[in-house]
Design an enzyme around this catalytic site. Structure first.
Site, PDB file in Angstrom:
ATOM      1  N   HIS A 359      -5.430  -9.638  -3.596  1.00 49.22           N
ATOM      2  CA  HIS A 359      -4.371  -9.172  -4.493  1.00 49.22           C
ATOM      3  C   HIS A 359      -3.877  -7.776  -4.179  1.00 49.22           C
ATOM      4  O   HIS A 359      -3.100  -7.218  -4.951  1.00 49.22           O
ATOM      5  CB  HIS A 359      -4.852  -9.182  -5.945  1.00 49.22           C
ATOM      6  CG  HIS A 359      -5.154 -10.540  -6.481  1.00 49.22           C
ATOM      7  ND1 HIS A 359      -4.242 -11.284  -7.190  1.00 49.22           N
ATOM      8  CD2 HIS A 359      -6.261 -11.302  -6.381  1.00 49.22           C
ATOM      9  CE1 HIS A 359      -4.796 -12.442  -7.524  1.00 49.22           C
ATOM     10  NE2 HIS A 359      -6.021 -12.477  -7.041  1.00 49.22           N
ATOM     11  N   LYS A 548       3.863  -1.930 -17.237  1.00 56.51           N
ATOM     12  CA  LYS A 548       2.851  -2.343 -16.253  1.00 56.51           C
ATOM     13  C   LYS A 548       1.779  -1.268 -16.264  1.00 56.51           C
ATOM     14  O   LYS A 548       1.947  -0.217 -16.878  1.00 56.51           O
ATOM     15  CB  LYS A 548       3.458  -2.468 -14.863  1.00 56.51           C
ATOM     16  CG  LYS A 548       4.297  -1.244 -14.444  1.00 56.51           C
ATOM     17  CD  LYS A 548       4.921  -1.401 -13.065  1.00 56.51           C
ATOM     18  CE  LYS A 548       6.174  -2.239 -13.034  1.00 56.51           C
ATOM     19  NZ  LYS A 548       6.051  -3.475 -12.310  1.00 56.51           N
ATOM     20  N   ARG A 549       0.652  -1.512 -15.593  1.00 54.45           N
ATOM     21  CA  ARG A 549      -0.351  -0.464 -15.515  1.00 54.45           C
ATOM     22  C   ARG A 549       0.227   0.794 -14.887  1.00 54.45           C
ATOM     23  O   ARG A 549       1.150   0.728 -14.060  1.00 54.45           O
ATOM     24  CB  ARG A 549      -1.554  -0.955 -14.712  1.00 54.45           C
ATOM     25  CG  ARG A 549      -2.438  -1.890 -15.496  1.00 54.45           C
ATOM     26  CD  ARG A 549      -2.961  -1.235 -16.769  1.00 54.45           C
ATOM     27  NE  ARG A 549      -3.900  -0.195 -16.450  1.00 54.45           N
ATOM     28  CZ  ARG A 549      -5.220  -0.340 -16.446  1.00 54.45           C
ATOM     29  NH1 ARG A 549      -5.755  -1.499 -16.783  1.00 54.45           N
ATOM     30  NH2 ARG A 549      -6.001   0.674 -16.127  1.00 54.45           N
ATOM     31  N   LYS A 554       3.236   2.460  -8.370  1.00 57.16           N
ATOM     32  CA  LYS A 554       4.238   1.755  -9.174  1.00 57.16           C
ATOM     33  C   LYS A 554       5.403   2.676  -9.547  1.00 57.16           C
ATOM     34  O   LYS A 554       6.428   2.228 -10.043  1.00 57.16           O
ATOM     35  CB  LYS A 554       3.589   1.155 -10.418  1.00 57.16           C
ATOM     36  CG  LYS A 554       2.544   0.063 -10.103  1.00 57.16           C
ATOM     37  CD  LYS A 554       1.887  -0.473 -11.363  1.00 57.16           C
ATOM     38  CE  LYS A 554       0.701  -1.399 -11.093  1.00 57.16           C
ATOM     39  NZ  LYS A 554       1.101  -2.753 -10.692  1.00 57.16           N
ATOM     40  N   THR A 656       4.004  -9.714 -11.413  1.00 51.75           N
ATOM     41  CA  THR A 656       4.276 -10.926 -12.170  1.00 51.75           C
ATOM     42  C   THR A 656       5.140 -10.588 -13.386  1.00 51.75           C
ATOM     43  O   THR A 656       5.872 -11.443 -13.888  1.00 51.75           O
ATOM     44  CB  THR A 656       2.971 -11.602 -12.645  1.00 51.75           C
ATOM     45  OG1 THR A 656       2.071 -10.593 -13.124  1.00 51.75           O
ATOM     46  CG2 THR A 656       2.307 -12.356 -11.516  1.00 51.75           C
ATOM     47  N   LYS A 660       8.477 -12.450 -15.438  1.00 51.15           N
ATOM     48  CA  LYS A 660       8.623 -12.637 -16.892  1.00 51.15           C
ATOM     49  C   LYS A 660       9.965 -12.068 -17.364  1.00 51.15           C
ATOM     50  O   LYS A 660      10.633 -12.646 -18.223  1.00 51.15           O
ATOM     51  CB  LYS A 660       7.449 -11.970 -17.622  1.00 51.15           C
ATOM     52  CG  LYS A 660       6.104 -12.632 -17.288  1.00 51.15           C
ATOM     53  CD  LYS A 660       4.879 -11.793 -17.654  1.00 51.15           C
ATOM     54  CE  LYS A 660       3.651 -12.330 -16.912  1.00 51.15           C
ATOM     55  NZ  LYS A 660       2.483 -11.428 -16.988  1.00 51.15           N
TER      56      LYS A 660
HETATM   57  C1  26Q Z   1     -12.538  -3.007  -8.343  1.00 52.68           C
HETATM   58  C2  26Q Z   1     -13.785  -2.405  -8.207  1.00 52.68           C
HETATM   59  C3  26Q Z   1     -14.374  -1.772  -9.260  1.00 52.68           C
HETATM   60  C4  26Q Z   1     -13.736  -1.740 -10.485  1.00 52.68           C
HETATM   61  C5  26Q Z   1     -12.503  -2.344 -10.632  1.00 52.68           C
HETATM   62  C6  26Q Z   1     -11.896  -2.967  -9.557  1.00 52.68           C
HETATM   63  C7  26Q Z   1     -10.572  -3.605  -9.722  1.00 52.68           C
HETATM   64  C8  26Q Z   1     -10.191  -4.110 -10.962  1.00 52.68           C
HETATM   65  C9  26Q Z   1      -8.962  -4.707 -11.129  1.00 52.68           C
HETATM   66  C10 26Q Z   1      -9.695  -3.727  -8.672  1.00 52.68           C
HETATM   67  C11 26Q Z   1      -8.460  -4.324  -8.849  1.00 52.68           C
HETATM   68  C12 26Q Z   1      -8.088  -4.822 -10.084  1.00 52.68           C
HETATM   69  C13 26Q Z   1      -6.815  -5.461 -10.349  1.00 52.68           C
HETATM   70  C14 26Q Z   1      -5.902  -5.703  -9.457  1.00 52.68           C
HETATM   71  C15 26Q Z   1      -4.631  -6.318  -9.812  1.00 52.68           C
HETATM   72  O1  26Q Z   1      -4.333  -6.556 -10.964  1.00 52.68           O
HETATM   73  N1  26Q Z   1      -3.797  -6.602  -8.820  1.00 52.68           N
HETATM   74  C16 26Q Z   1      -2.503  -7.202  -9.076  1.00 52.68           C
HETATM   75  O2  26Q Z   1      -2.639  -8.617  -8.983  1.00 52.68           O
HETATM   76  C17 26Q Z   1      -1.454  -9.260  -9.386  1.00 52.68           C
HETATM   77  C18 26Q Z   1      -1.713 -10.754  -9.383  1.00 52.68           C
HETATM   78  O3  26Q Z   1      -1.801 -11.227  -8.088  1.00 52.68           O
HETATM   79  C19 26Q Z   1      -0.306  -8.878  -8.487  1.00 52.68           C
HETATM   80  O4  26Q Z   1       0.879  -9.456  -9.001  1.00 52.68           O
HETATM   81  C20 26Q Z   1      -0.147  -7.357  -8.430  1.00 52.68           C
HETATM   82  O5  26Q Z   1       0.835  -7.006  -7.477  1.00 52.68           O
HETATM   83  C21 26Q Z   1      -1.474  -6.715  -8.084  1.00 52.68           C
HETATM   84  O6  26Q Z   1      -1.375  -5.296  -8.161  1.00 52.68           O
END
Ligand code: 26Q
Length: 821
Positions: A359, A548-549, A554, A656, A660
């Site tokens: 991702h 978004k986050r 971003k 995503t 929406k």
């Molecule tokens: C990793 C290690 C330790 C703690 C947390 C994490 C961690 C947590 C969440 C790393 C990444 C995430 C989330 C990533 C994420 O939401 N990515 C998004 O995924 C979406 C679905 O595929 C995409 O549409 C977005 O572009 C992408 O940023």
């Protein structure tokens, strides 16, 4: 549609009875929360029948199933969504009306299960909805965090994090399943034993700590098909509570330790989005739910099959990013140590069972665990990874003799780290990105060596979203209108039918109706903003939304700098023609992400100054929506005119939210990044506002050490002015230091490895030009309406139903199930 399972009087009785037995009250006496519970239990009662029937069907037909393993499931509220999928929303609303209960009000009582950060977690939730609606057997596997994503408060413009105790009133939809509890072991050492008879090596873990993983099941209701799948999330409980006998009662210390371990493991979701922090507890969480889920999956298989070497014929595991990647080694462990398979047999099963979705290409998001930590916590799993790595390196040597560079770049264990992405690729039978551009970047840049060595594994699955939640539930006015105009409800399960709206782009009356619906949704959001922010916004203004986050890539900073620029213009040239605009933001920052928090503060500071400046006649308003989450997102998408998708090209894997917005008829202002590329391809470039560097250009700059933002700062006075305003006190009550770090991040190489890492100043002019076009386009009401309608009409590709069907056809190969009641 008459729904016999929701026979009005019986349902009303059930609600009344629930209020009585749960709360010893009458409907009149009960409060809204109690009514929410009583109604939810009544709904669950109906769901359970389908849940049982689905289970029975699965037992009979024995279909192949997918285990979707994810650290996050951002489900959003269940009650309304379940009613929609059971096609009972209207009837139940009526029944409750007759009892003096307002369905919307009690829906609002449900805590938003926020077991996720953002895109990745919400994608998992959309996928479960689509899998079930399409009639495929699926389990979501995750963690029942005590505290989900924090609640965000804004005080003095700053983000404050509050704990989200989402389970405090209990959860009517969950089902505790202690009969499926599984022990999960951590630490200790491995003793090698030799079997007396066969002489084979056996590995025994000693001196370990362990917890009991106890599953809670949540029903996932398919749309109008009686299929109910299961989201299984694991809670941790101390072993002592389970096995009083085998436990050494004298060891009080150990009992307390176990209690603590159990409590801490599932305590809280890490609020990092796209950022790896290397915390031991996080690794514990990962192994905890992966081990429990796999033990149960293997048990389940063995209940009805005896050849474990055929496991992959009946199940597949999708790993949602690298977070559950320890699954490949844990499955190996189970097959080797518990099922007694040899290495090759076990490897054959594992590599036909596990698949991996990537991702992100953000370097700081890649999981690389320190070997000492990893091997201490998971000694046996680590041994297995060593062996996987050893054999993989032999394979590299065979394919690229003498090429140590390849080994250095591709090894799983290297530089004292366990590289989870490498493990996932080596052991997975499929590696996919989440939008076409993202997958191409993986193949040609980030994972190039792996792609060259195993090209057949790589594939793309462009993300999607569920129209059931993000149109039917979030925007019922538009949903009903679409049904009326295309003359069928079938778009609910086949979003490609939205193209039937295209001819209406030439129908003035229809366009007016379409914009009237948008207006009503803007009024609804304006009321929400008035109530929650105390800010008056004009629903006739352009609603320009970025939700978004919060992350530097971003580029919320680009957005707010542009707002500052507009404000400067309005102040300097009050006479210029300017269509009133409302800039709406919503974003949570990771608690430890200081710079992201500064950006939130800046947005709120600019809002304070601009919103209170009478001299601009309310032409510009800025709103920061507190605690952006699934439930308010549904309203926000419905009300947006402009969708901000302005990430630095190449950085947003897919996005995503962009889909929406499109579904709800907003026009995208965005870069050629992630799924924006495909959105524009579907709707046509003339119906979006595309600007900025391409991903190739960004990557090229990055490979040559970046660019020099001072060139722009020195040559563009508008840019210079807004950048200077970060440190001249304009937005900080005279304080020149408040935003110094943001200023430095843009101009100063010392503050980060590169100045303006995310090309904000580089893209500023192009963004401002694109925004100018937005303003001009909006003035032509009819032409705007056409573009907006075409966005809705062309969104068919972006249903998660389409995405899931592709996963099934290309990766999972599941068998379809039909339930006839
Ligand atoms: C990793 C290690 C330790 C703690 C947390 C994490 C961690 C947590 C969440 C790393 C990444 C995430 C989330 C990533 C994420 O939401 N990515 C998004 O995924 C979406 C679905 O595929 C995409 O549409 C977005 O572009 C992408 O940023």
């Amino acid at each position: 549609m008459y729904n016999p399972r929701f026979e009005k009087n019986a349902f009303k009785k059930e609600v009344e009875n629930n209020v009585k037995t749960l709360f010893r009250k009458t409907v009149e006496e009960a409060n809204q929360q109690q009514l929410f519970q009583a109604v939810s239990y009544a709904v669950k009662e109906v769901i359970i029948d389908d849940w049982l029937a689905t289970q029975k069907k699965y037992d009979e037909e024995d279909p192949k199933m997918v285990y979707y393993m994810s650290m996050e499931f951002l489900m959003g509220r269940a009650l309304g969504n379940n009613l929609i999928n059971m096609t009972a929303y209207t009837e139940v609303k009526e029944a409750l009306d007759e009892m003096g209960i307002n369905l919307n009000a009690i829906e609002d009582q449900e805590p938003d299960p926020a077991l996720g950060n953002g895109g990745l977690g919400r994608l998992a939730a959309c996928f479960l909805d689509s899998l079930t609606t399409l009639g495929y057997a699926a389990y979501g596997c995750g963690i029942r965090y005590r505290y989900g994503m924090f609640k965000q408060k804004i005080e003095d413009g700053c983000q404050i994090e509050m704990p989200d105790n989402w389970l405090k009133d209990g959860n009517p939809f969950e089902l505790r399943r202690p009969e499926y509890a599984k022990e999960v072991r951590f630490g200790g050492n491995i003793r090698v034993q030799y079997d007396d008879v066969t002489g084979e090596m056996r590995f025994a873990q000693e001196n370990y700590e362990s917890v009991m993983a106890v599953p809670y099941d949540y029903p996932i209701v398919g749309y109008n098909n009686h299929v109910v799948n299961t989201l299984r999330i694991w809670d941790a409980e101390p072993i002592v509570d389970f096995e009083l006998n085998s436990f050494d009662r004298g060891d009080y210390h150990k009992a307390v330790e176990q209690q603590n371990l159990a409590k801490t493991i599932v305590e809280v979701l890490y609020p990092n989005d796209n950022h790896y922090a290397g915390k031991e507890l996080r690794l514990k969480q990962q192994y905890f739910f992966v081990s429990a889920s796999l033990q149960e999956a293997v048990d389940k298989y063995k209940r009805t099959h005896d050849d474990i070497t055929k496991l992959y014929e009946k199940m597949t595991i999708q790993m949602n990013d690298t977070h559950p990647t320890v699954a490949v080694a844990e499955l190996m462990r189970i097959l080797l140590d518990e099922e007694g398979l040899g290495w090759n047999e076990a490897w054959n099963v594992t590599t036909k069972t596990c698949a991996y979705t990537n991702h992100t290409i953000m370097a700081e998001a890649l999981e690389k665990w320190p070997i000492d930590l990893f091997s201490r916590l998971l000694p046996r799993v680590y041994q297995i990874i060593q062996e996987i790595d050893r054999r993989f390196i032999l394979q590299i040597h065979a394919q690229y003799p003498g090429n140590e560079e390849k080994v250095r770049k591709m090894a799983i264990l290297r530089d004292g780290q366990v590289k989870m992405a490498h493990l996932a690729i080596v052991a997975g039978y499929s590696v996919n990105g989440v939008a076409r551009l993202h997958t191409e970047i993986l193949k040609n840049q980030e994972l190039k060596d792996f792609y060259q060595m195993m090209p057949d594994k790589f594939n793309n699955k462009t993300n999607g979203i569920t129209q059931r939640r993000f149109l039917m539930h979030g925007n019922h006015l538009l949903a009903d209108w679409v049904t009326e105009k295309i003359g069928t409800k079938d778009w609910i399960t086949d979003l490609s039918l939205m193209k039937g709206l295209k001819p209406l782009a030439e129908d003035k009356a229809a366009l007016e109706e379409f914009m009237q619906i948008k207006f009503k949704n803007k009024e609804r959001l304006a009321a929400y903003i008035k109530e929650h922010n105390g800010v008056e916004v004009d629903p006739r203004s352009i609603f320009d939304v970025q939700v978004k986050r919060l992350h530097e890539y971003k580029r919320q900073l680009l957005n707010i700098l542009h707002v500052m620029y507009l404000y400067n213009q309005l102040k300097e040239h009050p006479e210029i023609e300017f269509y009133p605009r409302t800039f709406i933001f919503g974003a949570k920052a990771s608690a430890g992400y200081i710079r992201a928090k500064q950006i939130i503060k800046l947005i709120n500071s600019v809002a304070e100054v601009v919103n209170n400046d009478q001299s601009i006649n309310g032409k510009l308003k800025i709103v920061f929506i507190e605690d952006y989450r699934v439930s308010n997102a549904e309203w926000i998408f419905a009300a947006a005119d402009v969708s901000e998708q302005i990430s630095t090209a190449s950085k947003e894997a897919s996005g995503t939210g962009n889909m929406k917005f499109m579904l709800n008829g907003a026009l995208t202002i965005g870069t050629m990044d992630g799924a924006n590329v495909e959105i524009v391809e579907e709707v046509g470039e003339e119906n979006a506002f595309i600007f900025g560097l391409s991903s190739d250009e960004v990557i090229n700059y990055e490979q040559h050490g970046g660019y020099n933002p001072m060139d722009i700062y020195n040559s563009d006075p508008d840019v210079r002015r807004v950048v200077d305003q970060l440190v001249d006190g304009t937005y900080a009550h005279g304080n020149r230091e408040m935003y110094r770090d943001l200023y430095n991040s843009l101009l100063n190489t010392k503050s980060s490895s590169r100045a303006d890492m995310y090309f904000i100043l580089k893209d500023f002019r192009a963004y401002a030009e694109a925004q100018k076009k937005v303003g001009e386009a909006y003035k032509d009401t009819e032409s705007w309406a056409k573009k907006a309608l075409l966005n809705t009409a062309c969104c068919g590709k972006f249903s998660s139903d389409r995405t899931i069907q592709e996963y099934i056809d290309d990766i999972w190969k599941l068998d379809k199930v039909e339930i006839n009641l």
